[in-house]
Design a protein around this motif. Structure first.
Motif, PDB file in Angstrom:
ATOM      1  N   LEU A  21       0.899  -1.395   0.074  1.00  0.00           N
ATOM      2  CA  LEU A  21       0.001   0.106   0.205  1.00  0.00           C
ATOM      3  C   LEU A  21       0.853   1.124   0.061  1.00  0.00           C
ATOM      4  O   LEU A  21       0.519   2.077  -0.937  1.00  0.00           O
ATOM      5  CB  LEU A  21      -0.869  -0.134   1.152  1.00  0.00           C
ATOM      6  N   LEU A  22       1.918   1.380   0.700  1.00  0.00           N
ATOM      7  CA  LEU A  22       2.769   2.456   0.980  1.00  0.00           C
ATOM      8  C   LEU A  22       3.312   2.567  -0.319  1.00  0.00           C
ATOM      9  O   LEU A  22       3.669   3.997  -0.969  1.00  0.00           O
ATOM     10  CB  LEU A  22       3.749   2.387   1.873  1.00  0.00           C
ATOM     11  N   SER A  61     -11.564   4.628   2.740  1.00  0.00           N
ATOM     12  CA  SER A  61     -12.223   3.312   2.776  1.00  0.00           C
ATOM     13  C   SER A  61     -11.824   2.514   3.725  1.00  0.00           C
ATOM     14  O   SER A  61     -12.435   1.885   4.423  1.00  0.00           O
ATOM     15  CB  SER A  61     -12.239   2.757   1.378  1.00  0.00           C
ATOM     16  N   LEU A  62     -10.243   2.506   4.023  1.00  0.00           N
ATOM     17  CA  LEU A  62      -9.644   1.664   4.915  1.00  0.00           C
ATOM     18  C   LEU A  62     -10.047   2.102   6.421  1.00  0.00           C
ATOM     19  O   LEU A  62     -10.342   1.263   6.943  1.00  0.00           O
ATOM     20  CB  LEU A  62      -8.160   1.701   4.639  1.00  0.00           C
ATOM     21  N   LEU A  63     -10.194   3.479   6.672  1.00  0.00           N
ATOM     22  CA  LEU A  63     -10.871   3.845   7.926  1.00  0.00           C
ATOM     23  C   LEU A  63     -12.125   3.623   8.083  1.00  0.00           C
ATOM     24  O   LEU A  63     -12.547   3.467   9.337  1.00  0.00           O
ATOM     25  CB  LEU A  63     -10.392   5.269   8.047  1.00  0.00           C
ATOM     26  N   PRO A  69      -9.578  -5.024   6.776  1.00  0.00           N
ATOM     27  CA  PRO A  69      -8.804  -4.419   5.979  1.00  0.00           C
ATOM     28  C   PRO A  69      -8.422  -5.348   4.825  1.00  0.00           C
ATOM     29  O   PRO A  69      -8.099  -6.400   5.055  1.00  0.00           O
ATOM     30  CB  PRO A  69      -7.621  -3.963   6.831  1.00  0.00           C
ATOM     31  N   ASP A  70      -8.304  -4.529   3.576  1.00  0.00           N
ATOM     32  CA  ASP A  70      -7.695  -5.419   2.345  1.00  0.00           C
ATOM     33  C   ASP A  70      -6.682  -4.297   1.680  1.00  0.00           C
ATOM     34  O   ASP A  70      -6.930  -3.781   0.780  1.00  0.00           O
ATOM     35  CB  ASP A  70      -8.837  -5.931   1.528  1.00  0.00           C
ATOM     36  N   ASP A  74      -6.816  -2.026  -1.922  1.00  0.00           N
ATOM     37  CA  ASP A  74      -6.369  -0.565  -1.836  1.00  0.00           C
ATOM     38  C   ASP A  74      -5.233  -0.200  -2.822  1.00  0.00           C
ATOM     39  O   ASP A  74      -5.259   0.591  -3.468  1.00  0.00           O
ATOM     40  CB  ASP A  74      -6.319  -0.078  -0.366  1.00  0.00           C
ATOM     41  N   ALA A  75      -4.089  -0.989  -2.446  1.00  0.00           N
ATOM     42  CA  ALA A  75      -3.188  -0.799  -3.380  1.00  0.00           C
ATOM     43  C   ALA A  75      -3.119  -0.926  -4.872  1.00  0.00           C
ATOM     44  O   ALA A  75      -2.855  -0.176  -5.562  1.00  0.00           O
ATOM     45  CB  ALA A  75      -1.963  -1.774  -2.695  1.00  0.00           C
ATOM     46  N   ALA A  76      -4.250  -1.874  -5.198  1.00  0.00           N
ATOM     47  CA  ALA A  76      -4.601  -2.344  -6.409  1.00  0.00           C
ATOM     48  C   ALA A  76      -5.446  -1.088  -7.020  1.00  0.00           C
ATOM     49  O   ALA A  76      -5.159  -0.777  -8.242  1.00  0.00           O
ATOM     50  CB  ALA A  76      -5.113  -3.579  -6.691  1.00  0.00           C
TER      51      ALA A  76
END
Length: 101
Positions: A21-22, A61-63, A69-70, A74-76
């Motif tokens: 993600l980062l 979305s994550l928060l 969490p996925d 989120d990274a994709a």
């Protein structure tokens, strides 16, 4: 000596999904500086604004769903949005920025 699974100075390594993600965030926001042309500066600003919005959407979305969490998803999502918004302006090149030669 470090124990198994520990990184430098005894700190644990980031989990793979966090690193993913980062990395996606850095890839989205690390865009080249524009040339000194006004049009390129406007395009640079607009692109950075759009990509930052995509990152903000993924974080929101994550928060909102912290118990599910996925981070790979989120990274994709960020990478897909980044690919859909490529750099279309002329990047700054120090050799061509007005130097004589």
């Amino acid at each position: 000596m470090t124990s198994a699974g520990c990184g430098v100075n005894g700190r644990e390594m980031l989990p793979a999904d966090v690193t993913d993600l980062l990395s996606a965030i850095v890839e989205a926001l690390d865009i080249p500086m524009p040339s000194i042309e006004d049009a390129d500066e406007r395009k640079h600003y607009r692109l950075l604004e759009r990509r930052a919005t995509d990152v903000r959407i993924a974080w929101r979305s994550l928060l909102r769903h912290p118990s599910h969490p996925d981070l790979h998803y989120d990274a994709a999502y960020i990478r897909t949005c980044t690919a859909e918004q490529p750099v279309t302006y002329t990047a700054y090149e120090p050799d061509r920025a007005g130097g004589e030669g």
